[in-house]
Enzyme design. Structure first.
Site, mmCIF file in Angstrom:
data_model
loop_
_atom_site.group_PDB
_atom_site.id
_atom_site.type_symbol
_atom_site.label_atom_id
_atom_site.label_comp_id
_atom_site.label_asym_id
_atom_site.label_seq_id
_atom_site.Cartn_x
_atom_site.Cartn_y
_atom_site.Cartn_z
ATOM 1 N N ASP A 207 41.680 38.620 40.199
ATOM 2 C CA ASP A 207 41.030 38.966 40.294
ATOM 3 C C ASP A 207 39.060 38.010 40.127
ATOM 4 O O ASP A 207 39.285 37.344 39.839
ATOM 5 C CB ASP A 207 41.058 39.949 38.840
ATOM 6 N N ASP A 334 37.803 50.669 42.187
ATOM 7 C CA ASP A 334 36.929 50.453 41.752
ATOM 8 C C ASP A 334 35.447 50.983 42.307
ATOM 9 O O ASP A 334 34.917 51.006 42.030
ATOM 10 C CB ASP A 334 36.371 48.385 42.065
HETATM 11 C C1 GLC Z 1 37.691 42.824 39.152
HETATM 12 C C2 GLC Z 1 37.939 44.247 38.623
HETATM 13 C C3 GLC Z 1 37.627 45.685 38.439
HETATM 14 C C4 GLC Z 1 37.457 44.518 36.529
HETATM 15 C C5 GLC Z 1 36.642 43.177 37.167
HETATM 16 C C6 GLC Z 1 36.312 42.679 36.088
HETATM 17 O O1 GLC Z 1 35.986 43.611 39.754
HETATM 18 O O2 GLC Z 1 38.954 45.177 40.251
HETATM 19 O O3 GLC Z 1 38.589 46.522 38.047
HETATM 20 O O4 GLC Z 1 36.698 45.695 36.486
HETATM 21 O O5 GLC Z 1 36.929 42.456 37.983
HETATM 22 O O6 GLC Z 1 37.909 42.251 35.126
#
Ligand code: GLC
Ligand code: CA
Length: 563
Positions: A207, A334
């Site tokens: 992530d 997302d």
């Molecule tokens: C990434 C994830 C998203 C999350 C962010 C913070 O972009 O895909 O869903 O909100 O990281 O962890």
């Protein structure tokens, strides 16, 4: 197993795999509390196996206060109580492996939750040994240490009363950024990663991994006139020196196992990709590139520009050719549902769902399917602000409100852009709760579950699900569709996305009319009448004339040209 890959490309199990992303909160509720859980996933493994899935990626299922639905982790080595227990996880992993599939987890180490014991200690006093595990700074002239804007809007800094300093959070204020410059932090992370790998999981999706390094000095960015905060991308995304962190992490963890890694690497360009995924470095196996997502994330009103889509995919297809591998996707948790953006859910629901599927799935790379994409789930409808759950949507509401936008307009915008569109529960059947739950689901069901659901498509080869099943079978049977070189055809065609896959004299052709109008083409460069039609989303007559092509709205065809 398909035949031989070309000699220039190394063969790996994860290149031949088809991956499926699960958002656990919304996949399957096994105990009737309205929230998806691990036992729910286990109960649906046969479905995934039957579909032809090899790798399952589960979004975070660790303990979390759920400010960002699990992406704010308070214990990296546990299971969220709502999702089950570690025994449930172990059983899930065993059941995945028993079916010959693999399981990868989400690794969220740019930040933790503010309720993680590390942060609780860190904030307790300036002298605490974990103080430097996060990024603390004094304020400047009675305000934040700098003017960086959070990715979720507002300031990227939060003031902490107890110690009278600010901490950095690139995402929500409950997601403080870990300090990767501190070797103790890195070691603690690597130890945790190895603990999961020793348990037998098959890899990770990393992530927000391009954010772990921040530019030294944390200096201000030029903010727009009248705005307190400014986007700080070049100071907190893919910053110089990040590769050293990446390199060390891979050496200390993944490289000691036969696992698969895919990084969420926002901001990394194809020109920089060699550093990240060049096979000779042994860093990550793949990264998710967001060029094509950017085409619909912000400006919903802008119409579809096929040339931009071709460029967005093409620069990665050709950009990593020969040294690296792509991760192919059109949806995730997302972004809004793809049919609602590139397709026509109202008039050509089946055709556009399957056209988009054909378009991305047969490129070079490992395809990912996001839950519900395989049955053609669409964006949902939101009546009021209360219908939104996502922290990013709520923050955006506040910001738009401050800018003087009225509620109706805000809801209209959020309805098209909100991540909640992708997070409505999986639609298993037409019964109450859509087969997802027996109770009220944590986020409202998309009202179209009565028509769009797994049960109604399950054994129907003419359904979206049936089409995905055929696509998966086809890709697995044909080495050229896995390892073959990508070549764009009909480059400037404004309606038709056409590309070839080439391997050892084999030539495959993918043709997709990504528009709601017919596309008639003459004097084609390939001998379609000699080709074998391998897949189509409309009934197709044997090819009439040598070099003509009449594609109907959102028609997709896959040919093998030289049988
Ligand atoms: C990434 C994830 C998203 C999350 C962010 C913070 O972009 O895909 O869903 O909100 O990281 O962890
Ligand atoms: Ca549950």
């Amino acid at each position: 197993m398909p035949g031989q890959p070309p000699t220039s490309v190394t063969r790996h199990w994860w290149k031949e795999a088809v991956a499926y992303q699960i958002y656990p909160r919304s996949f399957m509720d096994s105990n009737g509390d309205g929230i998806g859980d691990l036992n729910g996933i286990t109960a649906r493994l046969d479905y995934l196996q039957d579909l032809g899935i090899d790798v399952i990626w589960i979004c975070p299922m660790y303990p979390s206060p759920n400010d960002d639905n699990g992406y704010d982790i308070s214990d990296y080595q546990g299971i969220m109580a709502e999702f089950g227990t570690m025994a449930d996880f172990d059983r899930l992993l065993a059941e995945v492996h028993a079916r010959g599939m693999k399981l990868i987890l989400d690794l969220v180490v740019n930040h933790s939750s503010d309720e993680h014991p590390w942060f609780i200690e860190s904030r307790s006093s300036r002298g605490n040994p974990k103080r430097d595990w996060y990024i603390w700074r004094d304020g400047k002239n009675g305000a934040e240490p700098n003017n960086w804007e959070s990715i979720f809007k507002g300031s990227a800094w939060e003031y902490d009363q107890t110690t009278e300093q600010y901490y950095l959070h690139l995402f929500s204020r409950k997601q403080p950024d870990l300090n990767w410059e501190n070797p103790e932090v890195r070691d603690a992370i690597y130890e945790m990663v190895r603990w999961w790998l020793d348990k037998g999981i098959d890899g990770f999706r990393l992530d927000a991994i391009s954010h772990i390094k921040k530019e030294a000095g944390l200096s201000d960015v030029p903010a727009l006139e009248g705005q307190a905060y400014g986007a700080a991308w070049d100071k907190m995304m893919n910053v110089d020196g990040i590769i050293e962190h990446l390199d060390e992490m891979c050496r200390e963890t993944f490289n000691r196992y036969d696992v698969m890694t895919v990084g969420e690497a926002n901001g990394v360009s194809p020109a920089q990709a060699e550093d990240w995924i060049g096979e000779r470095h042994q860093r990550l196996d793949m990264i998710f590139a967001f060029d094509h997502v950017g085409l619909w994330a912000e400006d919903e009103a802008a119409g579809l520009d096929l040339s931009q889509i071709k460029q967005a995919f093409g620069r990665w297809q050709t950009g990593v050719e020969g040294f690296g591998w792509n991760a192919l996707f059109v949806e995730n948790h997302d972004v809004p549902r793809i049919i609602s953006k590139w397709g026509d859910a109202e008039h050509y629901w089946y055709q556009s769902a399957t056209a988009i599927a054909s378009l991305y799935f047969l490129m070079q790379g490992t395809p990912f399917i996001y839950q519900g994409q395989e049955i053609g789930m669409t964006n949902t409808t939101f009546g009021s602000l209360d219908d939104f759950n996502d922290v990013a949507a709520k923050n955006q509401y506040v910001q738009m409100k401050q800018q003087g936008v009225d509620d109706a307009e805000i809801i209209r915008t959020l309805s098209q852009t909100s991540r909640d569109n992708a997070r409505t529960p999986m639609q298993w059947d037409a019964g109450p709760g859509a087969g997802f739950t027996t109770d009220r689901s944590w986020l409202a069901l998309n009202p179209n579950f009565e028509t769009i659901n797994v049960a109604s498509q399950w054994r129907d080869s003419d359904s979206v699900l049936g089409f995905y099943r055929q696509l998966i079978r086809l890709r697995k049977a044909e080495p050229a569709l896995i390892y073959g070189r990508y070549r764009l055809e009909l480059e400037s065609d404004p309606q038709v996305y056409a590309y070839s896959r080439l391997l050892d004299g084999q030539h495959w052709l993918v043709l997709v009319n990504l528009s709601d109008r017919p596309a008639q083409r003459r004097q084609l460069p390939w001998p379609l009448h000699h080709g074998r039609l391998a897949l189509a989303n409309y009934p197709v007559e044997p090819h009439p004339a040598e070099d003509t092509l009449d594609l109907r709205p959102f028609e997709a065809r896959v040919y093998r040209l030289n049988d």
